[in-house]
Enzyme design. Sequence first.
Site, PDB file in Angstrom:
ATOM      1  CB  SER A  43      -0.912   0.006   1.233  1.00 35.50           C
ATOM      2  OG  SER A  43      -0.138   0.082   2.426  1.00 35.50           O
ATOM      3  CG  ASN A 126      -2.246  -4.656  13.633  1.00 37.24           C
ATOM      4  OD1 ASN A 126      -1.728  -4.644  12.523  1.00 37.24           O
ATOM      5  ND2 ASN A 126      -2.549  -5.774  14.273  1.00 37.24           N
ATOM      6  CB  THR A 171     -45.349  19.593  -3.849  1.00 42.28           C
ATOM      7  OG1 THR A 171     -46.649  19.808  -4.425  1.00 42.28           O
ATOM      8  CG2 THR A 171     -45.185  20.499  -2.627  1.00 42.28           C
ATOM      9  CG  HIS A 172     -45.772  15.766  -6.284  1.00 41.70           C
ATOM     10  ND1 HIS A 172     -45.359  14.529  -5.852  1.00 41.70           N
ATOM     11  CD2 HIS A 172     -46.646  16.230  -5.352  1.00 41.70           C
ATOM     12  CE1 HIS A 172     -45.971  14.237  -4.717  1.00 41.70           C
ATOM     13  NE2 HIS A 172     -46.748  15.249  -4.387  1.00 41.70           N
ATOM     14  CB  SER A 291     -22.333  23.279 -26.701  1.00 45.33           C
ATOM     15  OG  SER A 291     -22.223  22.353 -27.768  1.00 45.33           O
ATOM     16  CE  LYS A 297     -27.429  24.108 -24.376  1.00 47.07           C
ATOM     17  NZ  LYS A 297     -27.050  22.685 -24.547  1.00 47.07           N
ATOM     18  CG  ASN A 299     -24.483  23.469 -21.443  1.00 49.71           C
ATOM     19  OD1 ASN A 299     -25.625  23.778 -21.779  1.00 49.71           O
ATOM     20  ND2 ASN A 299     -23.583  23.005 -22.298  1.00 49.71           N
ATOM     21  CD  GLU A 304     -25.542  19.357 -16.372  1.00 50.87           C
ATOM     22  OE1 GLU A 304     -26.524  19.830 -16.979  1.00 50.87           O
ATOM     23  OE2 GLU A 304     -24.483  18.996 -16.939  1.00 50.87           O
ATOM     24  CE1 TYR A 331      -5.033  -3.502  10.378  1.00 53.77           C
ATOM     25  CE2 TYR A 331      -4.455  -5.544   9.267  1.00 53.77           C
ATOM     26  CZ  TYR A 331      -4.580  -4.176   9.254  1.00 53.77           C
ATOM     27  OH  TYR A 331      -4.254  -3.467   8.124  1.00 53.77           O
TER      28      TYR A 331
END
Length: 500
Positions: A43, A126, A171-172, A291, A297, A299, A304, A331
């Site tokens: 590691s 450990n 709502t919705h 874009s 555009k 965006n 997102e 461990y």
Amino acid sequence: MTEESAHDGGTQSGGLRTDGGDDEGVVRRDRFSGGPARSFLSSLAADERIFEADLEVDRAHTVMLAEQDIIGDDVAGQILTALDAIEVDGHGSLPDGEDVHEAIETAVIERIGADGGKMHTARSRNDEVAACIRYRLREDVLEAIETTLALRESLIEVAAEHTETIMPGYTHLQPAQPTTVAHWALAYEGAVRRDTERLLEAYGRINESPLGGAAFAGTTFDIDRERTADLLGFEGVVENSMDAASGRDFLLETVQALSTHATTLSGLAEDVIIFANRGFVDLSDDYSSTSSIMPQKKNPDTLELVRAVAGDAAGGVQGLTTTLKGLPRAYNRDLQRATTHAWETVDAVTEASEVAAGAVATADWNEEALAAEAGEGFSTATGVADLLAANGLPFRTAHELVAIAAESGADYDALESAAREVLGESLDAHVDPAAVEDALDPAQSVASRDSQGGPAPEAVEAQLEGAREALAADEESHAELTGALEAAHEALRSEGNGYV
């Protein structure tokens, strides 16, 4: 980040190789030093994240060993000097090893000889790795908390500026009731505030020292666990040595808290994306893109991606939970794979939180477009029904009346026609027409909703006061925790310098 080998008695350090040979480290020795699985077990590359933490843990442990007369002051000074040199050279200069702990120990021994192995007296990898993880994770969680504070500040500023900016509430995703930008912003501030609280609570359980638990069964040496905890800025120790070496619930709790925050961020991002689509808000160019083919555009790409981080964080929770599920005490090497989920999650969520704060702070709200849309879909219908109920009609009857009116114009004339159908008499027999006209107006409708936590400007001002007070308190807590770590770091360096 590996378990102590069969030498974990070692806690004692005699007979260690000191010629710096490339084919073995100080832990695995001849029998376990080669083979095709060595790279799979290693590691070392991933451990770069805890390189500095390991050096601090080594320093604290060495100082404690000297104070307890387990090693001599002169040996402690040599070890501490070697650790300083290793820090300057950096992780990339470490010799090959199974993990950062072995590589640093090897590097110390290469510099000062066999006495360098005394650094590992009375501990195992450990408890060492558990301490390193907690040490580094504290810093990461404090950074994550700082971004939640910045986001809350941004939301509070937006709310303070827009206490009377009417907007449609949904709502919705359907028009429901008019509200204000301030009310919307404070809804998210409350959620992010709870995210801050969860992270602060998780920090408290991270901030306990496992050092001294050794492999899992403690040690025969007269160590002082409270002293190493203090030197490293931990609030106390994980009492049970088996729990200290093997427990990773603090990781799971932290990742879960981060995932919850990512879910909050995802909802916030989705709202702003939709608002931008409808022309309600204009994101800064700094948080937008265009874009490659459509030059017109603009965006909301950053938001997102913020929205998507919730999936990454949820995956981190699932991955970590699955790794930890069913592990026996003490461990197990599975734990080497556990921390990756935590590091990836804290990095992703912290960055997303920072971006969200900036996007909110720099966005421009289109007050005209918001006001024009606020009354669409008969969004004031509930206010009219409430008015009729306040004037003696059963609410369910008022609800039926307004529902009929919604189908035929959603204005006073439609309400009058519905009243005659449902009640058999004119609307003004029950309520003042001027009051109905006010209830139909989005701004008046919002102003009337002055219950605790409501969107009326007076109710929002009270919420703002509470939000500011909570933010100030959490900023103070964050500053205290950060200051405590900085003070502990300086104190440890001072103690170490006394041996150099």
